[in-house]
Write an enzyme that holds these catalytic residues in place. Structure first.
Site, PDB file in Angstrom:
ATOM      1  N   SER A  99       2.240  71.119 -53.118  1.00  0.00           N
ATOM      2  CA  SER A  99       1.949  70.520 -51.816  1.00  0.00           C
ATOM      3  C   SER A  99       2.090  69.005 -51.841  1.00  0.00           C
ATOM      4  O   SER A  99       1.508  68.325 -52.685  1.00  0.00           O
ATOM      5  CB  SER A  99       0.534  70.898 -51.370  1.00  0.00           C
ATOM      6  OG  SER A  99       0.328  72.289 -51.431  1.00  0.00           O
ATOM      7  N   ASN A 100       2.832  68.487 -50.900  1.00  0.00           N
ATOM      8  CA  ASN A 100       3.040  67.046 -50.799  1.00  0.00           C
ATOM      9  C   ASN A 100       1.907  66.346 -50.047  1.00  0.00           C
ATOM     10  O   ASN A 100       1.251  66.970 -49.222  1.00  0.00           O
ATOM     11  CB  ASN A 100       4.368  66.752 -50.086  1.00  0.00           C
ATOM     12  CG  ASN A 100       5.518  66.642 -51.065  1.00  0.00           C
ATOM     13  OD1 ASN A 100       5.384  66.042 -52.111  1.00  0.00           O
ATOM     14  ND2 ASN A 100       6.653  67.213 -50.711  1.00  0.00           N
ATOM     15  N   ASP A 117      15.261  71.809 -59.777  1.00  0.00           N
ATOM     16  CA  ASP A 117      16.321  72.137 -60.727  1.00  0.00           C
ATOM     17  C   ASP A 117      17.677  72.127 -60.043  1.00  0.00           C
ATOM     18  O   ASP A 117      17.823  72.566 -58.917  1.00  0.00           O
ATOM     19  CB  ASP A 117      16.058  73.528 -61.315  1.00  0.00           C
ATOM     20  CG  ASP A 117      16.927  73.788 -62.511  1.00  0.00           C
ATOM     21  OD1 ASP A 117      17.742  74.710 -62.434  1.00  0.00           O
ATOM     22  OD2 ASP A 117      16.787  73.090 -63.512  1.00  0.00           O
ATOM     23  N   GLY A 154       7.493  78.492 -46.160  1.00  0.00           N
ATOM     24  CA  GLY A 154       8.899  78.297 -46.464  1.00  0.00           C
ATOM     25  C   GLY A 154       9.190  78.234 -47.943  1.00  0.00           C
ATOM     26  O   GLY A 154      10.257  78.670 -48.390  1.00  0.00           O
ATOM     27  N   ILE A 155       8.286  77.666 -48.721  1.00  0.00           N
ATOM     28  CA  ILE A 155       8.426  77.673 -50.177  1.00  0.00           C
ATOM     29  C   ILE A 155       7.814  78.938 -50.751  1.00  0.00           C
ATOM     30  O   ILE A 155       8.372  79.559 -51.656  1.00  0.00           O
ATOM     31  CB  ILE A 155       7.743  76.435 -50.803  1.00  0.00           C
ATOM     32  CG1 ILE A 155       8.442  75.156 -50.374  1.00  0.00           C
ATOM     33  CG2 ILE A 155       7.732  76.537 -52.332  1.00  0.00           C
ATOM     34  CD1 ILE A 155       7.760  73.888 -50.851  1.00  0.00           C
ATOM     35  N   GLY A 156       6.673  79.331 -50.223  1.00  0.00           N
ATOM     36  CA  GLY A 156       5.930  80.463 -50.778  1.00  0.00           C
ATOM     37  C   GLY A 156       6.689  81.764 -50.826  1.00  0.00           C
ATOM     38  O   GLY A 156       6.621  82.500 -51.818  1.00  0.00           O
ATOM     39  N   ASN A 185      -2.507  68.064 -45.658  1.00  0.00           N
ATOM     40  CA  ASN A 185      -2.358  68.747 -46.942  1.00  0.00           C
ATOM     41  C   ASN A 185      -3.443  68.396 -47.947  1.00  0.00           C
ATOM     42  O   ASN A 185      -3.786  69.212 -48.803  1.00  0.00           O
ATOM     43  CB  ASN A 185      -0.985  68.457 -47.528  1.00  0.00           C
ATOM     44  CG  ASN A 185       0.126  69.144 -46.751  1.00  0.00           C
ATOM     45  OD1 ASN A 185      -0.135  69.907 -45.827  1.00  0.00           O
ATOM     46  ND2 ASN A 185       1.364  68.865 -47.107  1.00  0.00           N
ATOM     47  N   HIS A 231       6.803  61.137 -57.253  1.00  0.00           N
ATOM     48  CA  HIS A 231       7.545  62.127 -56.469  1.00  0.00           C
ATOM     49  C   HIS A 231       7.712  61.664 -55.026  1.00  0.00           C
ATOM     50  O   HIS A 231       7.516  62.420 -54.094  1.00  0.00           O
ATOM     51  CB  HIS A 231       6.800  63.462 -56.507  1.00  0.00           C
ATOM     52  CG  HIS A 231       7.570  64.608 -55.908  1.00  0.00           C
ATOM     53  ND1 HIS A 231       8.825  64.957 -56.328  1.00  0.00           N
ATOM     54  CD2 HIS A 231       7.265  65.474 -54.921  1.00  0.00           C
ATOM     55  CE1 HIS A 231       9.258  65.999 -55.638  1.00  0.00           C
ATOM     56  NE2 HIS A 231       8.327  66.323 -54.755  1.00  0.00           N
ATOM     57  N   MET A 260      12.993  73.880 -54.020  1.00  0.00           N
ATOM     58  CA  MET A 260      11.652  73.684 -54.557  1.00  0.00           C
ATOM     59  C   MET A 260      11.087  74.996 -55.082  1.00  0.00           C
ATOM     60  O   MET A 260      10.416  75.035 -56.123  1.00  0.00           O
ATOM     61  CB  MET A 260      10.731  73.113 -53.485  1.00  0.00           C
ATOM     62  CG  MET A 260       9.374  72.652 -54.004  1.00  0.00           C
ATOM     63  SD  MET A 260       9.505  71.248 -55.147  1.00  0.00           S
ATOM     64  CE  MET A 260       8.959  71.998 -56.678  1.00  0.00           C
ATOM     65  N   ARG A 287       7.671  68.699 -44.504  1.00  0.00           N
ATOM     66  CA  ARG A 287       8.165  67.475 -43.879  1.00  0.00           C
ATOM     67  C   ARG A 287       9.175  67.805 -42.792  1.00  0.00           C
ATOM     68  O   ARG A 287       9.940  68.757 -42.901  1.00  0.00           O
ATOM     69  CB  ARG A 287       8.833  66.581 -44.920  1.00  0.00           C
ATOM     70  CG  ARG A 287       7.903  65.702 -45.669  1.00  0.00           C
ATOM     71  CD  ARG A 287       8.627  64.467 -46.190  1.00  0.00           C
ATOM     72  NE  ARG A 287       9.703  64.787 -47.126  1.00  0.00           N
ATOM     73  CZ  ARG A 287      10.701  63.946 -47.381  1.00  0.00           C
ATOM     74  NH1 ARG A 287      10.769  62.788 -46.763  1.00  0.00           N
ATOM     75  NH2 ARG A 287      11.631  64.275 -48.250  1.00  0.00           N
TER      76      ARG A 287
END
Length: 397
Positions: free
Chosen positions: A209-210, A241, A103-105, A185, A254, A305, A172
């Site tokens: 990665s969280n 941002d 999803g972020i990648g 993770n 974080h 992110m 999450r």
């Protein structure tokens, strides 16, 4: 994905070892590449023999665009009675995204593909990354995209890479904390950083990665065990941002209360009541959770992110390329406090962290000082949890 730590917050805004299986390559601009001759604004959405823009927009945001306008040379061209700018990007850096199918990648890969400083973009994941690379190959920008699937191709993905970004892991879901993600993770990050240490030990490493408060210490311990740890080149990407209406330093960690916005240092200066400070602080700390809940199980703060990580990658590449005026925020090894890792504003250079900006922790209000002291035990526990994970794994091995 959480609210920011060490970021610029906007008031009133919401916030694979082995050979590759046929690398997918993108088309490049048909322009002359000249060292030290860069972009004014770059979106990667138009490509021709000469690239020109009317727009002042940039995926980097107004703050970064301003920096770019100061740093990069442009040539003006009159065309149909309008003023345009030639873009002459110098693409010379290699970036690897580990977890590029997620999803972020995926949005991160798109944004990095748009950078004129990137000559090669290597995408790695355990599955589905070939399709992502094929899709990106239709984006007519300079970076050549290659796909690497599975552990057997991880080493080749990392050979000669300048910047590694790690968004790999599970996201999450509603009701989950970042610590709930730890057992899954933590092992993913450990495995990936071991491969980085073996194949590109001098690269900048950006950990997304969280839980970042633990995964960055995990990465540090892995690199130490491999004998290649350089604290100046390991970054926890804790900046989400947002619109830059007002600049507010956010420090600490974080997760939850470890995220501490220093509202007294808002620039331009803004006066808040005590009640407003408390409400804004909680809102900033829980901004990521708001996104998780709003998506109702369909994901976390992946897009914001990805944007934040792309900005950090661009900043790193500018620093590597010799820009002497690059400042970002990150969770790094730090001596600002008694904690071994802490998020704050830093200056980036060719060798990584060039300076840590300590002034933002001076002259805190009583509320902020109390918040700083309150976050320390929780952040300390998260750091120690990451260190202990690697040490236990090492003893077991």
């Amino acid at each position: 994905m959480a609210a920011t730590s060490a970021t610029n917050f906007s008031i009133g805004s919401t916030a694979s070892a082995g050979s590759t299986v046929g690398p997918t390559q993108s088309k490049a601009f048909s322009i002359k590449l000249e060292p030290k001759s860069y972009l004014r604004n770059f979106s990667g959405l138009k490509a021709a023999n000469s690239v020109r823009y009317e727009s002042e927009s940039s995926f980097l945001g107004s703050e970064s665009s301003l920096i770019l306008r100061r740093s990069y040379n442009t040539k003006a061209l009159k065309h149909s009675q309008r003023s345009y700018s030639y873009i002459q990007p110098h693409a010379s850096y290699k970036v690897a995204i580990l977890g590029a199918g997620g999803g972020i990648g995926q949005p991160l890969a798109l944004l990095v593909k748009m950078s004129p400083l990137v000559s090669a973009l290597n995408l790695y994941d355990i599955a589905n990354v070939k399709g992502v690379a094929a899709d990106l190959s239709h984006c007519n920008t300079p970076a050549q995209v290659s796909d690497f699937t599975g552990a057997s191709e991880l080493a080749n993905c990392l050979k000669g890479v300048n910047v590694v970004v790690i968004p790999a892991g599970v996201p999450r879901k509603p009701g989950m904390t970042r610590d709930d993600l730890f057992n899954i993770n933590a092992n993913i990050v450990k495995t990936l950083v071991e491969a980085v240490a073996d194949n590109c030990p001098d690269a900048f490493i950006h950990v997304i990665s969280n839980p970042v408060n633990s995964t960055v210490p995990i990465a540090a311990e892995v690199l130490k065990n491999k004998g290649v740890y350089d604290p100046k080149k390991l970054f926890g990407v804790t900046t989400l941002d947002v619109l830059i209406d007002a600049d507010v330093p956010v420090v600490g960690g974080h997760a939850g209360i470890t995220i501490l916005p220093l509202l007294s240092k808002t620039n331009p200066s803004v006066a808040f009541t005590d009640e407003e400070v408390q409400e804004l602080t909680v809102r900033i700390q829980n901004a990521g959770t708001e996104v998780v809940e709003a998506k109702a199980g369909a994901g976390s703060a992946t897009l914001s992110m990805a944007y934040a990580a792309a900005r950090f990658v661009e900043s790193s590449l500018r620093a590597l390329d010799g820009d002497s005026d690059v400042y970002e925020c990150s969770f790094i090894q730090s001596d600002l406090t008694e904690l071994p890792f802490f998020a704050s504003r830093i200056k980036l250079g060719r060798n990584g962290v060039e300076a840590v900006i300590s002034s933002e922790l001076q002259g805190l209000t009583e509320f902020e000082q109390q918040g700083l002291e309150a976050l320390k035990p929780e952040l300390k526990a998260s750091i120690e949890k990451g260190v202990a994970f690697v040490q236990k794994q090492t003893v077991t091995a």
